[in-house]
Design an enzyme around this catalytic site. Structure first.
Site, mmCIF file in Angstrom:
data_model
loop_
_atom_site.group_PDB
_atom_site.id
_atom_site.type_symbol
_atom_site.label_atom_id
_atom_site.label_comp_id
_atom_site.label_asym_id
_atom_site.label_seq_id
_atom_site.Cartn_x
_atom_site.Cartn_y
_atom_site.Cartn_z
ATOM 1 N N ARG A 1 -101.273 -12.047 12.541
ATOM 2 C CA ARG A 1 -100.908 -11.923 11.129
ATOM 3 C C ARG A 1 -99.429 -11.563 11.000
ATOM 4 N NH1 ARG A 1 -103.394 -7.456 6.985
ATOM 5 N NH2 ARG A 1 -102.226 -6.082 8.361
ATOM 6 N N PHE B 1 -111.480 -6.276 2.068
ATOM 7 C CA PHE B 1 -111.066 -5.193 2.954
ATOM 8 C C PHE B 1 -112.205 -4.162 3.064
ATOM 9 C CE2 PHE B 1 -108.617 -1.307 3.918
ATOM 10 C CZ PHE B 1 -107.878 -1.761 4.991
ATOM 11 N N ASP C 1 -108.126 -5.324 -6.782
ATOM 12 C CA ASP C 1 -107.347 -4.544 -5.831
ATOM 13 C C ASP C 1 -106.070 -5.336 -5.534
ATOM 14 O OD1 ASP C 1 -106.222 -3.299 -3.617
ATOM 15 O OD2 ASP C 1 -108.165 -2.744 -2.764
ATOM 16 N N TYR D 1 -97.890 2.000 -0.025
ATOM 17 C CA TYR D 1 -97.140 1.982 1.245
ATOM 18 C C TYR D 1 -96.975 0.593 1.840
ATOM 19 C CZ TYR D 1 -102.017 2.363 2.897
ATOM 20 O OH TYR D 1 -103.349 2.176 3.091
ATOM 21 N N LYS D 2 -97.483 -0.443 1.172
ATOM 22 C CA LYS D 2 -97.317 -1.795 1.697
ATOM 23 C C LYS D 2 -96.036 -2.394 1.106
ATOM 24 C CE LYS D 2 -102.176 -2.122 2.773
ATOM 25 N NZ LYS D 2 -103.528 -2.395 2.264
HETATM 26 C C1 LIG Z 1 -104.453 -1.457 2.550
HETATM 27 C C2 LIG Z 1 -105.637 -1.612 1.676
HETATM 28 C C3 LIG Z 1 -106.323 -0.502 1.204
HETATM 29 C C4 LIG Z 1 -105.896 0.874 1.658
HETATM 30 O O1 LIG Z 1 -106.654 1.889 1.145
HETATM 31 P P1 LIG Z 1 -106.251 3.404 1.485
HETATM 32 O O2 LIG Z 1 -107.119 4.195 0.622
HETATM 33 O O3 LIG Z 1 -104.804 3.552 1.219
HETATM 34 O O4 LIG Z 1 -106.500 3.613 2.944
HETATM 35 C C5 LIG Z 1 -107.381 -0.698 0.335
HETATM 36 N N1 LIG Z 1 -107.755 -1.935 -0.026
HETATM 37 C C6 LIG Z 1 -107.122 -3.031 0.434
HETATM 38 C C7 LIG Z 1 -107.557 -4.386 0.007
HETATM 39 C C8 LIG Z 1 -106.049 -2.905 1.303
HETATM 40 O O5 LIG Z 1 -105.427 -3.974 1.771
#
Ligand SMILES: *Cc1c(COP(=O)(O)O)cnc(C)c1O
Length: 428
Positions: A387, A130, A199, A224-225
């Site tokens: 997705r 990401f 992560d 939030y996921k």
């Molecule tokens: C959604 C996601 C994030 C989100 O990071 P924020 O700091 O909340 O914007 C980070 N890493 C991965 C792999 C994600 O899927």
């Protein structure tokens, strides 16, 4: 015999997890396949946030830091999340965002390695990680005189050479849904002298994770996921207990101080994971996150994450089977792995034709028909992706049937070709 909608109804009737859906406020006639990006609203959240506003803040005022236990929220919610990811009580706190937490743990891992093996200057990660993870690593590499080395999924094990300080990976890939073997890669990294940073943004609440059993070093994750904490919910951070006496917090704020309310001019880090707190916790967001995490803990008497995982795999398998049956001949290809052991809780497709393949327009047409998935643009040669996230807490088998029915209609009727779904329409 091809499956029918009645078969899906029968599967739902036999599903012991089906009642968990009642915990959520979901609009009628919507099939929500984007819980991997923003989880759904738990029914309990509005009243809980209202109580925090009206009673705790409005009447309790500043007394609520103690009387309503606001001050304990990072640890209390952290202990609940710990149950979902194989961490022990007191090992995990809720704080900041995933990006900020990644900065904190990657910095700590690099500092630990600088003391132990100063010749190791490389952060190894996956090219398709990401972006925020890569950006944070780029910034730290610049500040600490390190190098970020990016390789493809199947080159990771081979790239763990004597220069690698930290292996930094996202457990489930956000685009492809591909799942790493955390225990095997961690073992391999340790054998090669590297530390691991995981992560869990697309894992926590979606797939079973056992941080302690895997012997991972550091982990962060998203609120939030799949944890249903609401937009911008705070994130979490975990460190293996063997590192607790040694690791540093680069963002040494007062909430991570050993005695924040002594207001001492000298920073003295709190014992344990509490030092990963930085500033004042966002109380309203934390109480909403706690409601979200509680929706997952409600599955514990029904088999917990293992049962949710079994259902998630059943849903993604069913989706694949139905798409293959009903959407054959439309140039769709699977990006998410077929092998259950390699697939997270999402199913992703591409369509022939590259950026003209209509992935964007197909997703827009589906959204108009109440099937909410999302689209991820291809970059540097990788294809555009459709997705679909399958959240076992609130999706049922009939949802999968109905989603595929709409996909079939959008493709078969060429509905996606309508100008209102084109990307140009969205730009204006
Ligand atoms: C959604 C996601 C994030 C989100 O990071 P924020 O700091 O909340 O914007 C980070 N890493 C991965 C792999 C994600 O899927």
């Amino acid at each position: 015999m091809p499956l029918t909608r009645d078969d899906c109804t029968a599967l739902d009737a036999a599903d012991a997890l089906a009642p968990l859906r009642e915990q959520f406020e979901l609009p009628d006639r919507v099939v929500y396949l984007d819980g991997n990006s923003l989880g759904a609203l738990p029914r309990a959240t509005a009243a809980r946030v209202q109580r925090a506003l009206r009673d705790e803040w409005g009447r309790g005022l500043i007394r609520s830091w103690n009387d309503a236990h606001w001050i304990d929220l990072p640890q209390r919610v952290g202990d609940k999340i710990a149950r979902l990811v194989g961490a022990a009580p007191g090992e995990l706190v809720v704080a900041d965002s995933t990006s900020v937490n990644l900065y904190k743990v990657l910095s700590a891992a690099l500092d630990l390695q600088r003391q132990r093996s100063p010749a190791r200057r490389v952060v190894l990660s996956e090219r398709s990680n990401f972006p925020t993870d890569l950006y944070i690593a780029q910034s730290l590499a610049r500040d600490k005189g390190c190098e970020l080395r990016l390789v493809e999924f199947d080159q990771l094990a081979g790239a763990l050479d004597e220069q690698v300080a930290v292996l930094m990976l996202t457990h489930v890939n956000y685009r492809t849904g591909q799942l790493h073997d955390m225990a095997a890669l961690t073992r391999h990294a340790h054998e090669r002298g590297a530390l691991t940073v995981w992560d869990l943004a697309h894992s926590a609440g979606a797939v079973p994770v056992d941080l302690n059993a895997a012997g991972a070093d550091f982990a962060v994750g998203c609120g939030y996921k799949y944890l249903n904490g609401g937009p911008g919910a705070p994130a979490f951070v975990w460190v293996h207990r063997q590192h607790v006496p040694h690791f540093q917090q680069p963002l040494s704020g007062w909430m991570g101080h050993a005695s924040p309310f002594q207001f001492s001019p000298e920073y003295r880090a709190a014992d344990g994971i509490a030092r990963y707190l930085c500033g004042t916790p966002p109380v309203l967001s934390m109480v909403a996150l706690e409601c979200g995490v509680d929706t997952l803990l409600a599955a514990e008497p029904l088999g917990g994450m293992a049962a949710l995982r079994a259902k998630s795999l059943a849903l993604t398998r069913l989706f694949r089977e139905l798409v293959d049956q009903r959407c054959a001949g439309h140039g769709l290809h699977w990006v998410s792995p077929h092998n259950d052991a390699l697939r997270g809780s999402q199913a992703c497709l591409t369509r022939d034709g590259g950026s003209d393949g209509g992935a964007y327009a197909i997703v827009q047409a589906l959204i108009e028909r109440g099937v909410i998935g999302d689209y991820r643009a291809g970059e540097s040669g990788s294809p555009d992706i459709l997705r679909f996230g399958f959240t076992p807490l609130y999706l049922c088998h009939v949802d999968v049937w109905d989603a595929v029915e709409q996909l079939h209609a959008v493709l078969d009727g060429d509905i996606w070709r309508d100008a209102r779904f084109s990307r140009r329409a969205a730009v204006t």
